[in-house]
Scaffold this active site. Sequence first.
Site, mmCIF file in Angstrom:
data_model
loop_
_atom_site.group_PDB
_atom_site.id
_atom_site.type_symbol
_atom_site.label_atom_id
_atom_site.label_comp_id
_atom_site.label_asym_id
_atom_site.label_seq_id
_atom_site.Cartn_x
_atom_site.Cartn_y
_atom_site.Cartn_z
ATOM 1 N N GLY A 1 0.796 -1.232 0.000
ATOM 2 C CA GLY A 1 0.000 0.000 0.000
ATOM 3 C C GLY A 1 0.824 1.275 0.000
ATOM 4 C CB THR B 1 1.384 3.523 -4.941
ATOM 5 O OG1 THR B 1 2.704 3.141 -5.350
ATOM 6 C CG2 THR B 1 0.837 4.529 -5.934
ATOM 7 C CG ASP C 1 4.627 5.675 -7.127
ATOM 8 O OD1 ASP C 1 4.900 5.218 -5.988
ATOM 9 O OD2 ASP C 1 3.854 5.101 -7.919
ATOM 10 C CD GLU C 2 6.668 1.960 -9.060
ATOM 11 O OE1 GLU C 2 7.462 1.304 -8.334
ATOM 12 O OE2 GLU C 2 5.637 1.476 -9.548
#
Length: 194
Positions: free
Chosen positions: A20, A22, A90-91
């Site tokens: 969870g 992201t 993100d990532e």
Amino acid sequence: MHAITNSGWVEVISGCMFSGKTEELLRRLRRAEIAGQEVAAFKPSIDDRYGTETIGSHDGAKWEALVVDPENPGPEIFEALNGEQVVGIDEANFFSENLVSVCEQLAEDGRRVIASGLDMTFRGEPFEPVPNLIAVAEYVDKVQAICIKCGEPATRTQRLIDGVPAHVDDPTILVGAEESYEARCRNCHTLRTD
Ligand SMILES: [Zn+2]
């Protein structure tokens, strides 16, 4: 989450796949937007699972993000920013080590930086640059998934190729390969070594 000074700061949301991360990043970005803060989001160009300009979580939530060069993200990020107080990334694990100095510069410029990414590779080893980003961050959250085998809290990402655990010598990042992933605990996480 609130500022204890007038300076910016760095937040990291780390964990394995299906934990969870992201979803939590998107929740924080949404809360900032509701408060009337300007938000900018970025993601590396190698991950196109949800379209090239969308951050997507497994629960279906989305946020428009600018796709930037993971090797040298600084120029594109600073060029794109226009007074936004909050920056989401993100990532983070797919970026080079350059991400750390970019996040520090963003925080020194007075921004709130929220970075989300895997803290461990499929081998269960530190997944740079996330561990170094954790070291310089003001706030760190390590979120857990649930182990698909035993139901305990899961901290590791199990890579499977044709249903079999990946080999320890496989490359850390496989783009476009026929593979699948599961969240597993330390006991249930396995690597092929033969
Ligand atoms: Zn387990």
